[in-house]
Design an enzyme around this catalytic site. Structure first.
Site, PDB file in Angstrom:
ATOM      1  N   TYR A   1     -76.363  15.448   1.502  1.00 23.23           N
ATOM      2  CA  TYR A   1     -75.487  15.443   2.684  1.00 23.23           C
ATOM      3  C   TYR A   1     -74.286  14.526   2.467  1.00 23.23           C
ATOM      4  O   TYR A   1     -73.164  14.837   2.837  1.00 23.23           O
ATOM      5  CB  TYR A   1     -76.290  14.969   3.899  1.00 23.23           C
ATOM      6  CG  TYR A   1     -75.561  15.147   5.207  1.00 23.23           C
ATOM      7  CD1 TYR A   1     -75.759  16.292   5.978  1.00 23.23           C
ATOM      8  CD2 TYR A   1     -74.663  14.181   5.680  1.00 23.23           C
ATOM      9  CE1 TYR A   1     -75.091  16.461   7.179  1.00 23.23           C
ATOM     10  CE2 TYR A   1     -73.988  14.353   6.869  1.00 23.23           C
ATOM     11  CZ  TYR A   1     -74.205  15.491   7.622  1.00 23.23           C
ATOM     12  OH  TYR A   1     -73.529  15.673   8.802  1.00 23.23           O
TER      13      TYR A   1
ATOM     14  N   PHE B   1     -46.902  30.948   9.201  1.00 26.79           N
ATOM     15  CA  PHE B   1     -48.099  31.722   8.944  1.00 26.79           C
ATOM     16  C   PHE B   1     -48.923  31.693  10.224  1.00 26.79           C
ATOM     17  O   PHE B   1     -48.899  30.714  10.971  1.00 26.79           O
ATOM     18  CB  PHE B   1     -48.890  31.213   7.731  1.00 26.79           C
ATOM     19  CG  PHE B   1     -50.002  32.168   7.401  1.00 26.79           C
ATOM     20  CD1 PHE B   1     -49.710  33.430   6.903  1.00 26.79           C
ATOM     21  CD2 PHE B   1     -51.329  31.855   7.672  1.00 26.79           C
ATOM     22  CE1 PHE B   1     -50.719  34.356   6.666  1.00 26.79           C
ATOM     23  CE2 PHE B   1     -52.342  32.785   7.433  1.00 26.79           C
ATOM     24  CZ  PHE B   1     -52.028  34.037   6.928  1.00 26.79           C
ATOM     25  N   THR B   2     -49.659  32.769  10.459  1.00 28.02           N
ATOM     26  CA  THR B   2     -50.331  32.958  11.764  1.00 28.02           C
ATOM     27  C   THR B   2     -51.205  31.763  12.152  1.00 28.02           C
ATOM     28  O   THR B   2     -51.019  31.168  13.215  1.00 28.02           O
ATOM     29  CB  THR B   2     -51.188  34.234  11.718  1.00 28.02           C
ATOM     30  OG1 THR B   2     -52.051  34.156  10.578  1.00 28.02           O
ATOM     31  CG2 THR B   2     -50.327  35.485  11.605  1.00 28.02           C
TER      32      THR B   2
ATOM     33  N   ASP C   1     -48.076  23.922   1.925  1.00 32.18           N
ATOM     34  CA  ASP C   1     -49.174  24.883   1.970  1.00 32.18           C
ATOM     35  C   ASP C   1     -49.268  25.441   0.554  1.00 32.18           C
ATOM     36  O   ASP C   1     -48.448  26.259   0.135  1.00 32.18           O
ATOM     37  CB  ASP C   1     -48.923  25.993   2.996  1.00 32.18           C
ATOM     38  CG  ASP C   1     -50.117  26.959   3.094  1.00 32.18           C
ATOM     39  OD1 ASP C   1     -50.781  27.174   2.055  1.00 32.18           O
ATOM     40  OD2 ASP C   1     -50.373  27.499   4.180  1.00 32.18           O
TER      41      ASP C   1
ATOM     42  N   LYS D   1     -58.045  31.968  -1.979  1.00 33.87           N
ATOM     43  CA  LYS D   1     -57.102  32.809  -2.730  1.00 33.87           C
ATOM     44  C   LYS D   1     -57.077  32.319  -4.185  1.00 33.87           C
ATOM     45  O   LYS D   1     -57.913  32.689  -4.979  1.00 33.87           O
ATOM     46  CB  LYS D   1     -55.705  32.749  -2.107  1.00 33.87           C
ATOM     47  CG  LYS D   1     -55.562  33.508  -0.794  1.00 33.87           C
ATOM     48  CD  LYS D   1     -56.099  32.776   0.384  1.00 33.87           C
ATOM     49  CE  LYS D   1     -55.735  33.419   1.689  1.00 33.87           C
ATOM     50  NZ  LYS D   1     -56.411  32.807   2.824  1.00 33.87           N
TER      51      LYS D   1
ATOM     52  N   ARG E   1     -48.538  43.654   8.781  1.00 33.12           N
ATOM     53  CA  ARG E   1     -47.826  42.380   8.880  1.00 33.12           C
ATOM     54  C   ARG E   1     -46.491  42.640   9.558  1.00 33.12           C
ATOM     55  O   ARG E   1     -45.416  42.513   8.982  1.00 33.12           O
ATOM     56  CB  ARG E   1     -47.606  41.756   7.495  1.00 33.12           C
ATOM     57  CG  ARG E   1     -48.862  41.374   6.753  1.00 33.12           C
ATOM     58  CD  ARG E   1     -49.509  40.067   7.186  1.00 33.12           C
ATOM     59  NE  ARG E   1     -50.293  40.096   8.390  1.00 33.12           N
ATOM     60  CZ  ARG E   1     -51.060  39.073   8.793  1.00 33.12           C
ATOM     61  NH1 ARG E   1     -51.145  37.976   8.083  1.00 33.12           N
ATOM     62  NH2 ARG E   1     -51.747  39.147   9.907  1.00 33.12           N
TER      63      ARG E   1
ATOM     64  N   PHE F   1     -53.904  40.420  16.080  1.00 33.16           N
ATOM     65  CA  PHE F   1     -53.973  41.439  15.021  1.00 33.16           C
ATOM     66  C   PHE F   1     -55.389  41.613  14.456  1.00 33.16           C
ATOM     67  O   PHE F   1     -55.753  42.681  14.002  1.00 33.16           O
ATOM     68  CB  PHE F   1     -53.013  41.064  13.879  1.00 33.16           C
ATOM     69  CG  PHE F   1     -53.235  39.668  13.379  1.00 33.16           C
ATOM     70  CD1 PHE F   1     -54.148  39.413  12.385  1.00 33.16           C
ATOM     71  CD2 PHE F   1     -52.561  38.588  13.958  1.00 33.16           C
ATOM     72  CE1 PHE F   1     -54.394  38.122  11.965  1.00 33.16           C
ATOM     73  CE2 PHE F   1     -52.800  37.301  13.541  1.00 33.16           C
ATOM     74  CZ  PHE F   1     -53.727  37.056  12.537  1.00 33.16           C
TER      75      PHE F   1
HETATM   76  C1  P61 Z   1     -54.484  36.273   4.067  1.00 38.36           C
HETATM   77  F1  P61 Z   1     -54.302  38.324   8.555  1.00 38.36           F
HETATM   78  N1  P61 Z   1     -54.423  33.951   4.544  1.00 38.36           N
HETATM   79  O1  P61 Z   1     -53.345  36.152   3.590  1.00 38.36           O
HETATM   80  P1  P61 Z   1     -57.953  30.659   5.657  1.00 38.36           P
HETATM   81  N2  P61 Z   1     -52.133  29.495   4.683  1.00 38.36           N
HETATM   82  C2  P61 Z   1     -51.792  30.634   4.077  1.00 38.36           C
HETATM   83  C3  P61 Z   1     -52.642  31.729   4.126  1.00 38.36           C
HETATM   84  O2  P61 Z   1     -52.288  32.851   3.506  1.00 38.36           O
HETATM   85  C4  P61 Z   1     -53.883  31.623   4.830  1.00 38.36           C
HETATM   86  C5  P61 Z   1     -54.188  30.396   5.459  1.00 38.36           C
HETATM   87  C6  P61 Z   1     -53.298  29.360   5.370  1.00 38.36           C
HETATM   88  C7  P61 Z   1     -55.104  35.089   4.660  1.00 38.36           C
HETATM   89  C8  P61 Z   1     -56.361  35.253   5.514  1.00 38.36           C
HETATM   90  C9  P61 Z   1     -55.868  35.595   6.872  1.00 38.36           C
HETATM   91  O3  P61 Z   1     -53.203  36.375   9.914  1.00 38.36           O
HETATM   92  C10 P61 Z   1     -54.226  36.116   9.046  1.00 38.36           C
HETATM   93  O4  P61 Z   1     -58.761  30.246   4.470  1.00 38.36           O
HETATM   94  C11 P61 Z   1     -50.493  30.712   3.370  1.00 38.36           C
HETATM   95  O5  P61 Z   1     -57.886  32.140   5.851  1.00 38.36           O
HETATM   96  O6  P61 Z   1     -58.423  29.975   6.909  1.00 38.36           O
HETATM   97  C12 P61 Z   1     -54.761  32.724   4.943  1.00 38.36           C
HETATM   98  O7  P61 Z   1     -56.501  30.131   5.341  1.00 38.36           O
HETATM   99  C13 P61 Z   1     -55.447  30.230   6.230  1.00 38.36           C
HETATM  100  C14 P61 Z   1     -55.467  36.871   7.154  1.00 38.36           C
HETATM  101  C15 P61 Z   1     -55.511  34.608   7.741  1.00 38.36           C
HETATM  102  C16 P61 Z   1     -54.689  37.124   8.263  1.00 38.36           C
HETATM  103  C17 P61 Z   1     -54.712  34.864   8.865  1.00 38.36           C
HETATM  104  O8  P61 Z   1     -55.118  37.336   4.070  1.00 38.36           O
END
Ligand code: P61
Length: 479
Positions: A81, A133-134, A224, A267, A391, A454
C-alpha cells in the site's frame, strides 16, 4: 530501403520495429447486425460494444499493445500500500526521461488534471492554453477557473499547412498575462500535439517564447505531455536546427522548459490505465499529495496497482525510442496519403495520433446543428465496422454558446496494434462512404448529458439514414 535515421522504410512507411506475439481475434459483423448495433448505440460510436466493431479507431487511449518487457516488468509489481518498490522505479523513470523531481501517479490523465485544478485554480482565475481539451477544461471550470484559448489562428483552419499549429499566439498570450498576471492567472497550459486541432505540435521556439513570458509574469507553465514523444519527433523533422538532436534529448528539453506536466499514460506510455502529475515545485507537490489521498489513493500508487506502475515505468522508457515513435506517426501519414489521393477532405498537416476527416467539407449539405461529424462517424461504422470518434459540435460546444468551430471525425490509431492492411481497409471504407456522401441525412439529439455530453449522448436520424449509409461493405473488402 534505409532512411537517414537507420530505420527501414517500406514504400515510404517506416517499418514496425516489433513483431506480433499475442493476437486478439476481430471480425466484421454482417450488415444487419451492424444496423442493429448502431440503433442500440443511439448513433453514438462511444456506445457501441467492441465485439460489434471490426477496426476500432475510436481512440489511442488505453488501446496500445504492451511490450514483452512491460509484461515481464509487471511480474515485479510490488503491491504494498505504501512505500512500494514499484513506485520508486516509476519515479526514477520519470526523473530520467522528463527530469521532474516530484511524481504523483493517478488512475488516468483526468485524475492528474483534477489534482492540478484543485491545487492551482482559484475561482475567477484564468488558464490560457493552446485550444482546449474536454476533460482539461472541465476540471478547470469545476474549480471555478476560466479557460482562455490563446492558440494561433491556424489551429482551427483544417486546410492551413502551418507545420506547428499547436503553437500559442505569443502576442495574445502577452496581452492576457499583462492584464491579469500573476494574481488572476492559475497557470499557462501547453498541450503537446493538440488533440482537438488534429494532433498538431508546437515548436521548441514557440515553447521557449511561452517560457519567457510566463517567467516574466511570474506564472507556472504546465505541459500536457500526453503526446509529447510525437511532438518531439515533429520538432526533429520540421524545426530548423533540431534534426541532429536525439528524441530523448528533445523530450527532456521540452520538459525542462516547463514547471510540471500531466500525462494520460494510456496513450504514449503504452499502458491500459495510468496517469501522472509530475512537478518541480515542492509546495505544489505537497498540495497534490494532500489531495491525492482523498481522490485517488496513497501517493505511492495513486489508484493504480503495483504491476500497473511497473508497466508504466517501462512504457515511459519505450516512449523515447525513435523507431517506435516514427513508425507510429507514419501510420497516420500512410492512411492520410491514401485518403488525399482519393480526394477525401482531411486536416493537414497530418497529426500525431490520427487522421481527422473534415466533416464540413465531407458533408457540406448537413448543417452543423445537425451534427455532420456524428453523422459521418455513424456512417463509417455502418459501412464497414470502422469505429471513429466525433470531434465537432457535440464534443466542442460549450453550454449554450454558439459553436462554429472544427467539425472533425477522428480515425485514431492505437499504438502497435493494427497493420498496414487494416489501414488500407479503413481507407476503402471511408472512400466508399465518400462516394455516397450526398445521400446521408443529419441527426437530431435525443438525450444530452449535463457534462461531457459526447460520451453518452443519443441521436436519431432525420431521414432514412440506414438505407443511405449502408454500404455494400463487400465492395470495400473485396476491392
Ligand atoms: C482521447 F473523447 N484523451 O484522446 P484520460 N489530455 C489529453 C488527452 O488526449 C486526454 C486527457 C488529457 C482521450 C480519452 C478521451 O473527450 C474525451 O487518461 C491531451 O483519458 O483521463 C484523453 O486523459 C485525459 C476521449 C478523453 C474523449 C476525453 O481519446
Amino acid at each position: 530501403m534505409r532512411a537517414p535515421t537507420g530505420a527501414v522504410t517500406i514504400r515510404g512507411v517506416a517499418a514496425p520495429p516489433w513483431k506480433i506475439k499475442v493476437v486478439e481475434p476481430i471480425a466484421l459483423r454482417p450488415e444487419p447486425l451492424r444496423r442493429r448495433a448502431l440503433l442500440d448505440a443511439g448513433f453514438n460510436t462511444f456506445l457501441l460494444r467492441s465485439e460489434d466493431v471490426f477496426v476500432d479507431l475510436l481512440t489511442d487511449s488505453g488501446t496500445s499493445a504492451v511490450s514483452q518487457e512491460q509484461r515481464a516488468a509487471m511480474e515485479l509489481g510490488d503491491e504494498a500500500y505504501a512505500g512500494s518498490r514499484s513506485f520508486f522505479r516509476l519515479e526514477a523513470a520519470v526523473r530520467e526521461v522528463y527530469g521532474f523531481r516530484h511524481v504523483i501517479p493517478t488512475h488516468q490523465g483526468r485524475g492528474a488534471e483534477h489534482l492540478l485544478a484543485k491545487a492551482l485554480v482559484k475561482p475567477g482565475q484564468l488558464v490560457p492554453s493552446n485550444l482546449y481539451f474536454t476533460t482539461s477544461r472541465e476540471h478547470v471550470e469545476l474549480a471555478g477557473g476560466v479557460w482562455v484559448d490563446v492558440s494561433i489562428a491556424e489551429a482551427i483552419d483544417p486546410e492551413s499547412t502551418h507545420p506547428f499549429k499547436g503553437n500559442l499566439d505569443l502576442a495574445q498570450l502577452e496581452r492576457v498575462l499583462a492584464a491579469a498576471a500573476p494574481e488572476r492567472i492559475a497557470y499557462v497550459r501547453v498541450e503537446a500535439c493538440v488533440n482537438m486541432a488534429g494532433g498538431q505540435p508546437f515548436s521548441l521556439a514557440n515553447l521557449t517564447g511561452v517560457r519567457e513570458l510566463t517567467r516574466a509574469h511570474g506564472v507556472p507553465l504546465i505541459l500536457d505531455g500526453t503526446r509529447l514523444s510525437e511532438n518531439a519527433l515533429f520538432i526533429k523533422d520540421r524545426e530548423p536546427g533540431e534534426s541532429e538532436r536525439t528524441l530523448p534529448e528533445l523530450i527532456a528539453a521540452i520538459a525542462a522548459l516547463t514547471d510540471g506536466a500531466i500525462f494520460s499514460s494510456k496513450k504514449g506510455h503504452f499502458v491500459p490505465i495510468g496517469g501522472l502529475l509530475a512537478v518541480n515545485d515542492d509546495g505544489l507537490a505537497q498540495a497534490a499529495r494532500e489531495l491525492v489521498v482523498i481522490y485517488e489513493g496513497f501517493p505511492h500508487y495513486g489508484g493504480l496497482a503495483g504491476h500497473d506502475l511497473e508497466a508504466l515505468a517501462q512504457g515511459i522508457r519505450e516512449a523515447t525510442a525513435e523507431p517506435v515513435v516514427r513508425h507510429y506517426v507514419s501510420q497516420s501519414a500512410h492512411l492520410a496519403s491514401l485518403l488525399l489521393e482519393r480526394g477525401v477532405p482531411i486536416v493537414v498537416p497530418v497529426g500525431a495520433h490520427a487522421v481527422f476527416l473534415d466533416a464540413k467539407r465531407f458533408l457540406p449539405h448537413v448543417p452543423q446543428d445537425e451534427f455532420p461529424a456524428q453523422t459521418l462517424a455513424a456512417a463509417l461504422y455502418l459501412a464497414g465496422g470502422v469505429r471513429s470518434m466525433e470531434r465537432g459540435i457535440v464534443s466542442g460546444q460549450h453550454g449554450t454558446d454558439p459553436y462554429t468551430g472544427l467539425e472533425l471525425v477522428r480515425l485514431t490509431i492505437p499504438r502497435r496494434v493494427y497493420t498496414q492492411e487494416h489501414l488500407d481497409y479503413v481507407a476503402d471504407v471511408v472512400t466508399e462512404v465518400y462516394a455516397r456522401r450526398e445521400l446521408l441525412p443529419g441527426l437530431r439529439m435525443t438525450y444530452e448529458p449535463a457534462h461531457l455530453r459526447f460520451f453518452q449522448a443519443r441521436f436519431e436520424p432525420r431521414a432514412a439514414f440506414l438505407e443511405a449509409a449502408s454500404a455494400p461493405a463487400a465492395t470495400a473488402i473485396d476491392g
